[in-house]
Design an enzyme around this catalytic site. Structure first.
Site, PDB file in Angstrom:
ATOM      1  N   ASN A  64       0.835  -1.210   0.000  1.00 37.75           N
ATOM      2  CA  ASN A  64       0.000   0.000   0.000  1.00 37.75           C
ATOM      3  C   ASN A  64       0.865   1.252   0.000  1.00 37.75           C
ATOM      4  OD1 ASN A  64      -3.124  -0.277   0.247  1.00 37.75           O
ATOM      5  ND2 ASN A  64      -2.277  -2.011   1.385  1.00 37.75           N
ATOM      6  N   LYS A  80       0.405  -2.716  21.135  1.00 35.34           N
ATOM      7  CA  LYS A  80       0.435  -1.249  21.157  1.00 35.34           C
ATOM      8  C   LYS A  80       1.878  -0.797  21.323  1.00 35.34           C
ATOM      9  CE  LYS A  80      -0.171  -0.802  26.166  1.00 35.34           C
ATOM     10  NZ  LYS A  80      -0.892  -0.131  27.258  1.00 35.34           N
ATOM     11  N   MET A 103       0.555  -2.756  12.656  1.00 32.98           N
ATOM     12  CA  MET A 103      -0.175  -3.774  13.409  1.00 32.98           C
ATOM     13  C   MET A 103      -0.290  -3.465  14.913  1.00 32.98           C
ATOM     14  SD  MET A 103      -1.142  -5.583  10.955  1.00 32.98           S
ATOM     15  CE  MET A 103      -1.838  -7.030  11.747  1.00 32.98           C
ATOM     16  N   HIS A 151      -8.331  -0.863   6.099  1.00 29.94           N
ATOM     17  CA  HIS A 151      -8.672  -2.153   6.702  1.00 29.94           C
ATOM     18  C   HIS A 151      -9.245  -3.065   5.621  1.00 29.94           C
ATOM     19  CE1 HIS A 151      -9.796  -4.939   9.861  1.00 29.94           C
ATOM     20  NE2 HIS A 151     -10.959  -5.076   9.249  1.00 29.94           N
TER      21      HIS A 151
HETATM   22  C1  GRF Z   1      -3.364  -4.337   4.005  1.00 30.61           C
HETATM   23  O1  GRF Z   1      -4.151  -5.435   3.609  1.00 30.61           O
HETATM   24  C2  GRF Z   1      -4.168  -3.426   4.891  1.00 30.61           C
HETATM   25  O2  GRF Z   1      -5.541  -3.449   4.625  1.00 30.61           O
HETATM   26  C3  GRF Z   1      -3.910  -3.963   6.265  1.00 30.61           C
HETATM   27  O3  GRF Z   1      -2.591  -4.408   6.233  1.00 30.61           O
HETATM   28  C4  GRF Z   1      -2.226  -4.778   4.906  1.00 30.61           C
HETATM   29  C5  GRF Z   1      -0.940  -4.082   4.576  1.00 30.61           C
HETATM   30  O4  GRF Z   1      -0.307  -4.664   3.464  1.00 30.61           O
HETATM   31  N1  GRF Z   1      -4.194  -2.954   7.263  1.00 30.61           N
HETATM   32  P1  GRF Z   1       0.942  -3.935   2.829  1.00 30.61           P
HETATM   33  O5  GRF Z   1       2.036  -3.874   3.888  1.00 30.61           O
HETATM   34  O6  GRF Z   1       0.521  -2.566   2.395  1.00 30.61           O
HETATM   35  O7  GRF Z   1       1.376  -4.779   1.670  1.00 30.61           O
END
Ligand code: GRF
Length: 204
Positions: free
Chosen positions: A13, A64, A91, A110
């Site tokens: 992402n 956290k 995370m 999400h």
């Molecule tokens: C994505 O699926 C997002 O929705 C979730 O964590 C994942 C991150 O994947 N919160 P990346 O590290 O961007 O490949």
């Protein structure tokens, strides 16, 4: 505008966002990438692109950051002049030190259509539940888990022959479109928050 991206994983992402910035589709640049995982892919992908990237230790907790760590994350972001904090696979839940420093300026993606399937491995939860449509959600971050006002959602069909993994791939493709689109509206000032409802104002 300057974005700060936080991630714990592979950073696909982040790549979609950085490419959208470079192409002018988001009027912003990624000023800093931070991770709680020292060898996270997201750090390598940032450095390949010449974007400053730092591992900041999260402290002793599993889900956290401890308070000192939150202060370290906030200082790094403030020193980089970051206006918007973009969570991309980070995370850990953010607590009050962080939330207060960037109130209303933190967004997350999400991999489900919230409020269905908050929490971990949402695509797998959706697959196991048997829903026929799932997707992804970009939302503002508040003190809850995957609970802030929703900015945008993109639907993804679940096919009979999907495994959780093939479904996740389809959700990822939707994420790479949705997140840049939402961030563009955000940094352009086109979003108006009315309680839980986020309205998309087109500029006049
Ligand atoms: C994505 O699926 C997002 O929705 C979730 O964590 C994942 C991150 O994947 N919160 P990346 O590290 O961007 O490949």
């Amino acid at each position: 505008a300057r974005l700060g991206v936080l991630g714990s994983g592979t950073g696909t992402n982040f790549v979609a966002i950085a490419e959208a910035c470079a192409a002018g589709r988001i009027p912003a640049r990624v000023a800093l990438v931070l991770s709680d995982v020292p060898d996270a892919g997201i750090l390598a992908r940032a450095r390949e692109r010449g974007i400053p990237a730092r591992y900041i230790p999260p402290g002793p907790f599993r889900t956290k950051l401890d308070e000192a760590a939150e202060r370290a994350y906030v200082s790094a972001l403030q020193e980089a002049g970051v206006q918007w904090v973009v969570l991309a696979g980070f995370m850990r839940v953010l607590k009050s030190v962080f939330l207060r420093a960037f109130e209303g300026r933190i967004v997350n993606i999400h991999p489900s259509l919230l409020p269905s399937f908050p929490g971990l491995a949402a695509w797998r939860q959706a697959w196991e539940y048997g829903v026929k449509v799932t997707g992804c959600t970009v939302h503002f971050v508040d003190a809850g888990v995957d609970s802030g006002p929703i900015i945008g959602q993109q639907a993804v069909p679940v096919h009979d022959d999907d495994t959780p993994e093939t479904l996740l791939q389809r959700i990822h493709q939707a994420e790479y479109e949705l997140y840049p689109r939402c961030l563009a509206a955000l940094v352009r000032g086109e979003l108006e928050v009315q309680g839980r409802r986020v309205l998309w104002r087109r500029p006049a």
